[in-house]
Design an enzyme around this catalytic site. Structure first.
Site, mmCIF file in Angstrom:
data_model
loop_
_atom_site.group_PDB
_atom_site.id
_atom_site.type_symbol
_atom_site.label_atom_id
_atom_site.label_comp_id
_atom_site.label_asym_id
_atom_site.label_seq_id
_atom_site.Cartn_x
_atom_site.Cartn_y
_atom_site.Cartn_z
ATOM 1 N N HIS A 213 0.842 -1.205 0.000
ATOM 2 C CA HIS A 213 0.000 0.000 0.000
ATOM 3 C C HIS A 213 0.872 1.249 0.000
ATOM 4 O O HIS A 213 1.756 1.385 0.839
ATOM 5 C CB HIS A 213 -0.920 0.019 1.228
ATOM 6 N N TYR B 137 -9.280 5.392 7.554
ATOM 7 C CA TYR B 137 -9.430 5.696 8.983
ATOM 8 C C TYR B 137 -10.438 6.834 9.082
ATOM 9 O O TYR B 137 -10.186 7.915 8.541
ATOM 10 C CB TYR B 137 -8.104 6.152 9.583
ATOM 11 N N PRO C 97 -4.382 -0.018 18.738
ATOM 12 C CA PRO C 97 -4.139 -0.475 17.359
ATOM 13 C C PRO C 97 -4.214 0.613 16.287
ATOM 14 O O PRO C 97 -3.954 0.334 15.116
ATOM 15 C CB PRO C 97 -5.258 -1.501 17.132
ATOM 16 N N LYS D 173 0.901 -0.476 15.073
ATOM 17 C CA LYS D 173 2.304 -0.586 15.468
ATOM 18 C C LYS D 173 2.654 -1.836 16.283
ATOM 19 O O LYS D 173 3.830 -2.144 16.469
ATOM 20 C CB LYS D 173 2.715 0.662 16.272
ATOM 21 N N TYR E 209 3.893 6.384 10.235
ATOM 22 C CA TYR E 209 3.046 5.264 9.816
ATOM 23 C C TYR E 209 3.867 4.184 9.102
ATOM 24 O O TYR E 209 3.667 2.997 9.347
ATOM 25 C CB TYR E 209 1.910 5.771 8.917
#
Ligand code: APR
Ligand code: PHB
Length: 390
Positions: free
Chosen positions: A72, A201, A293, A297, A385
């Protein structure tokens, strides 16, 4: 029995460490409380940083991950009825993440261990680490009603948050830092195509939602809900209705629904134990720290701990130096705390916190608007990220 490194726990931490040690010719035994099938029945997250992907390759277990995993280059942040792409690849100068379920990663590592003759003892009851403050530690366990003992040089506590390793440390030798959240994530798995080819998200007045996936035909969705909720009260229809309401209209319209085959409510927690080494016992992965979550990580921190500990053990055995072992705890904790910071920030930016009131809500909206309009802010999000360097 005697081994060089006794590993407690056959999750990603224990399996990854075990495989790297085996490949380096360092003898190790894994002791696991439950059965192999039970370990493989757990559903966990599935976003791998490049460092984690690299470790899977180094372990020699990366083949299926590369064939079936989904690289991704970005993800979407949805709020205020719209959505905005965070272009991870461009913002980080060419880094990406790999979407590959932890269950599959665990299966691959178990397969590799079997292939290379690594010893794993499943359904080992009452595992106990002993004498790790001295030079001759050992581990005891029961199997089929008989007590066994494994003498070793080191013990790797890879036994997760509820494991025995951390609990075996003298109370005054350990400091624990903890934050619990007043909500959890209700998650479902369903064999339906994901609503988007990247993760979404979503921040919404009804609460956070996440659209994720395991494959082009398997979706993983979550909604924030109070911890007092009972999974039994969430029919599939109720779940899909709630999720749809929390997504921007154009996404909600595209959502394909279907019967779920897994549904569970997971609490959110931040936790760090200090230090991560007690004589000849090391805490690795969830045994030493937990992140909520939201930043994906948990598994990646387990991998970075393994990187540091494996390098330290290799240095000890092959170069006869204890320097890496002495540095393990501080090195691992420095990276852990940065991931704790990021996960806390991402959790607080995306979830609904009723107690923060209208002012808190406005600050959250401003944070999200700033995030998607400022190159500097987006870059900081992207850099964290995809994973900070080891
Ligand atoms: N004796 C032996 N094994 C034990 C014991 C015990 N007393 N207690 C727990 N275990 C085993 C568990 O059954 C589990 O298989 O240790 C393993 C720990 O695995 P994980 O909980 O998966 O932890 P870890 O390997 O550190 O992986 C971290 O898992 O929880 C997620 O978000 C987390 O993705 C991250 C990853
Ligand atoms: C998941 O796919 O389960 C997942 C993805 C991203 C997260 C957390 C969980 O941040």
């Amino acid at each position: 029995m005697r081994t060089q490194v006794a590993i407690i726990g056959s999750g990603p931490s224990g399996l990854l460490l075990g495989q790297l040690l085996t490949n380096a010719g360092i003898d190790n035994v894994i002791l696991e409380r439950v059965s192999k099938d039970y370990v493989l029945g757990r559903v966990r997250a599935g976003v791998l940083e490049e460092g984690t992907v690299g470790l899977m390759d180094e372990a020699g277990a990366g083949k299926r991950m590369h064939a079936e995993g989904l690289p991704h280059d970005g993800f979407d942040l949805a709020f205020d009825g719209g959505h905005h792409r965070i272009n991870l690849f461009e913002l980080t100068g060419g880094k990406r993440v790999m979407v590959y379920g932890q269950t599959e990663l665990t299966r691959d590592l178990m397969g590799k261990r079997e292939q290379t003759g690594g010893v794993s003892i499943y359904e080992a009851a009452n595992v106990r680490p002993h004498d790790f403050d001295g030079a001759q530690p050992y581990v005891t366990y029961e199997k089929d009603g008989t007590e066994h003992r494994i003498d070793c040089d080191f013990i790797a506590g890879c036994d997760g948050f509820h494991g025995v390793s951390r609990k075996s440390v003298q109370r005054d030798a350990i400091t624990e830092f903890q934050r619990e959240y007043p909500f959890g994530w209700l998650g479902v798995l369903a064999d339906i195509p994901p609503v988007s080819h990247e993760l979404i998200y979503a921040n919404h007045p009804r609460g956070f939602a996440l659209c994720s996936m395991r494959s082009p035909t398997r979706s993983r969705y979550y909604v924030q809900c109070p911890l007092t909720e009972k999974v039994e009260n969430w029919s599939d229809d109720r779940f899909w209705d709630e999720l749809r309401q929390r997504l921007p209209d154009d996404v909600a319209e595209r959502l394909v629904t279907g019967p779920s085959f897994e549904k569970s409510l997971a609490p959110l927690r931040s936790f760090v134990a200090e230090p991560l080494r007690f004589g000849r016992l090391f805490l690795v992965g969830d045994a030493g720290h937990i992140v909520p979550p939201t930043g994906a990580k948990g598994l990646n921190l387990a991998a970075s701990d393994v990187r540091y500990l494996f390098d330290a053990l290799r240095e000890y055995y092959l170069e006869k130096s204890g320097a890496g072992i002495d540095a393990y705890s501080a090195k691992a904790l420095a990276r852990v705390w940065k991931a704790e910071r990021f996960s806390t920030w991402m959790t607080s930016t995306l979830h609904r916190f009723d107690e923060q009131g209208a002012f808190g809500q406005r600050i959250q909206e401003a944070e999200l608007n700033y995030l998607v309009s400022s190159q500097a802010a987006s870059t900081s999000l992207a850099e964290n990220y995809v994973g900070l360097p080891y």
